[in-house]
Design a protein around this motif. Structure first.
Motif, PDB file in Angstrom:
ATOM      1  N   UNK A  11       3.989  15.692  -5.061  1.00 32.46           N
ATOM      2  CA  UNK A  11       5.560  15.257  -5.429  1.00 32.46           C
ATOM      3  C   UNK A  11       5.884  15.473  -4.463  1.00 32.46           C
ATOM      4  N   UNK A  12       6.245  14.794  -3.458  1.00 34.11           N
ATOM      5  CA  UNK A  12       6.681  14.685  -1.655  1.00 34.11           C
ATOM      6  C   UNK A  12       6.525  12.768  -1.795  1.00 34.11           C
ATOM      7  N   UNK A  13       7.203  13.068  -0.847  1.00 29.80           N
ATOM      8  CA  UNK A  13       8.215  11.357   0.361  1.00 29.80           C
ATOM      9  C   UNK A  13       7.717  11.334   1.296  1.00 29.80           C
ATOM     10  N   UNK A  14       7.351  12.633   1.742  1.00 33.23           N
ATOM     11  CA  UNK A  14       6.949  12.502   3.262  1.00 33.23           C
ATOM     12  C   UNK A  14       5.931  11.845   3.909  1.00 33.23           C
ATOM     13  N   UNK A  15       6.432  12.099   4.874  1.00 32.16           N
ATOM     14  CA  UNK A  15       5.998  10.084   6.120  1.00 32.16           C
ATOM     15  C   UNK A  15       6.076   9.393   5.517  1.00 32.16           C
ATOM     16  N   UNK A  16       7.173   8.928   4.384  1.00 34.50           N
ATOM     17  CA  UNK A  16       7.020   7.596   3.799  1.00 34.50           C
ATOM     18  C   UNK A  16       9.095   7.226   4.532  1.00 34.50           C
ATOM     19  N   UNK A  17       8.811   6.253   4.951  1.00 39.62           N
ATOM     20  CA  UNK A  17       9.743   5.430   5.657  1.00 39.62           C
ATOM     21  C   UNK A  17      10.888   4.602   4.000  1.00 39.62           C
ATOM     22  N   UNK A  18      11.868   5.044   3.968  1.00 40.67           N
ATOM     23  CA  UNK A  18      12.621   4.706   2.388  1.00 40.67           C
ATOM     24  C   UNK A  18      12.971   3.584   3.696  1.00 40.67           C
ATOM     25  N   UNK A  19      13.140   3.691   4.468  1.00 40.57           N
ATOM     26  CA  UNK A  19      14.290   2.291   4.937  1.00 40.57           C
ATOM     27  C   UNK A  19      13.159   0.873   4.440  1.00 40.57           C
ATOM     28  N   UNK A  20      12.068   1.141   4.906  1.00 36.99           N
ATOM     29  CA  UNK A  20      10.756  -0.142   4.705  1.00 36.99           C
ATOM     30  C   UNK A  20      11.199  -0.317   3.258  1.00 36.99           C
ATOM     31  N   UNK A  21      10.749   0.805   2.643  1.00 38.05           N
ATOM     32  CA  UNK A  21      11.221   0.649   0.488  1.00 38.05           C
ATOM     33  C   UNK A  21      12.051  -0.099   0.395  1.00 38.05           C
ATOM     34  N   UNK A  22      13.363   0.096   1.403  1.00 41.25           N
ATOM     35  CA  UNK A  22      14.779  -0.757   1.216  1.00 41.25           C
ATOM     36  C   UNK A  22      14.359  -2.308   1.156  1.00 41.25           C
ATOM     37  N   UNK A  66      14.021  11.180  10.853  1.00 40.11           N
ATOM     38  CA  UNK A  66      12.820  10.411  11.360  1.00 40.11           C
ATOM     39  C   UNK A  66      12.799   9.259  10.862  1.00 40.11           C
ATOM     40  N   UNK A  67      13.429   8.770   9.940  1.00 40.37           N
ATOM     41  CA  UNK A  67      13.483   7.496   9.381  1.00 40.37           C
ATOM     42  C   UNK A  67      14.675   7.156   9.547  1.00 40.37           C
ATOM     43  N   UNK A  68      14.232   6.422  11.240  1.00 41.26           N
ATOM     44  CA  UNK A  68      15.773   6.349  11.385  1.00 41.26           C
ATOM     45  C   UNK A  68      16.125   4.509  12.263  1.00 41.26           C
ATOM     46  N   UNK A  69      15.348   4.358  11.945  1.00 48.22           N
ATOM     47  CA  UNK A  69      15.179   2.314  11.975  1.00 48.22           C
ATOM     48  C   UNK A  69      16.386   1.503  11.837  1.00 48.22           C
ATOM     49  N   UNK A  70      17.130   1.162  12.331  1.00 54.95           N
ATOM     50  CA  UNK A  70      18.334   0.654  11.865  1.00 54.95           C
ATOM     51  C   UNK A  70      17.427  -0.456  11.002  1.00 54.95           C
ATOM     52  N   UNK A  71      18.112  -0.543  10.107  1.00 61.93           N
ATOM     53  CA  UNK A  71      17.227  -2.560   8.972  1.00 61.93           C
ATOM     54  C   UNK A  71      18.357  -3.535   9.750  1.00 61.93           C
TER      55      UNK A  71
END
Lengths: 212, 10
Positions: free
Chosen positions: A27-38, A90-95
């Motif tokens: 029940x968690x997406x902790x540790x996953x990069x939403x930006x990679x998934x985008x 932490x998910x701050x990589x500029x897409x």
């Protein structure tokens, strides 16, 4: 379809299933990069517009539809359903640092200057670096849940197996695509550091953590 | 390149 392609695709499917299961079960997406998934959602959307232009097989069309659908489902889970657990700090990589160079490169280095072809080329370039925000997130936190590391291992193996598939196709069918091969090699290389830690730690039952 | 072939890869 050769054995390497088959195993590569199987590994890709496994990665997606592991990812969705991880989010759903914990029940968690902790540790996953939403930006990679985008980035992956953009990769599948731009590559599989060929669903409308060229039919290959039922397997092929179904796989493409599943990849597109699951990438948006993952985004829904991260940005809506389990948004409270998302590691935005932490998910701050500029897409845009990935999107813009890939778009420019696709305009310069392509097989044909035609819309579907350019979208395909862009998707190949973007896929090769789409995992960077995820690796960046792990480097910032210094660790990854075991299931997240299984996901990354499956995803990295997929392109590694595709390289074997391309070698096979080169010798057996005399077919090769330099754009796909060079991007695929880069993509696989980006995982090497991760593969090393995965094999030396996770396989031995330890938690995935970066060396201090 | 033969572009019909590459659409079979995912």
């Amino acid at each position: 379809m050769n054995i390497f392609r088959f195993l590569g695709d199987a590994s890709h499917f496994a990665a997606i299933i592991i990812l969705v299961l991880k989010i759903w079960k914990t029940r968690s997406c902790a540790g996953l990069s939403g930006r990679s998934q985008i980035a992956f959602a953009i990769v599948f959307t731009t590559r599989y517009v060929d669903l409308l232009t060229s039919y290959v097989s039922l397997y092929n069309s179904l796989a493409k539809i599943i990849f597109i659908f699951s990438s948006y489902a993952t985004l829904y889970l991260i940005y809506f359903r389990f948004k409270a657990t998302y590691d935005g700090n932490h998910d701050t990589f500029r897409l845009e640092f990935l999107l813009v160079p890939c778009a420019l490169l696709a305009l310069i280095v392509n097989h044909r200057f035609q819309v579907v072809e350019l979208l395909w080329t862009f998707s190949i370039y973007l896929e090769s670096v789409a995992i960077l925000p995820q690796l960046f997130l792990i480097s910032k936190t210094g660790e990854a849940e075991t299931i997240t590391s299984h996901y990354l291992f499956s995803l990295g193996s997929y392109r590694g197996l595709y390289i074997l598939n391309w070698i096979y196709r080169y010798y057996v069918q005399n077919y090769y695509d330099l754009i796909a091969i060079s991007a695929g090699v880069l993509q696989t290389l980006l995982y090497c550091d991760f593969f090393y830690l995965y094999i030396t730690r996770v396989i031995k039952g330890k938690a995935f953590a970066l060396p201090a | 390149s033969d572009s019909s072939k590459k659409h079979d890869e995912l």
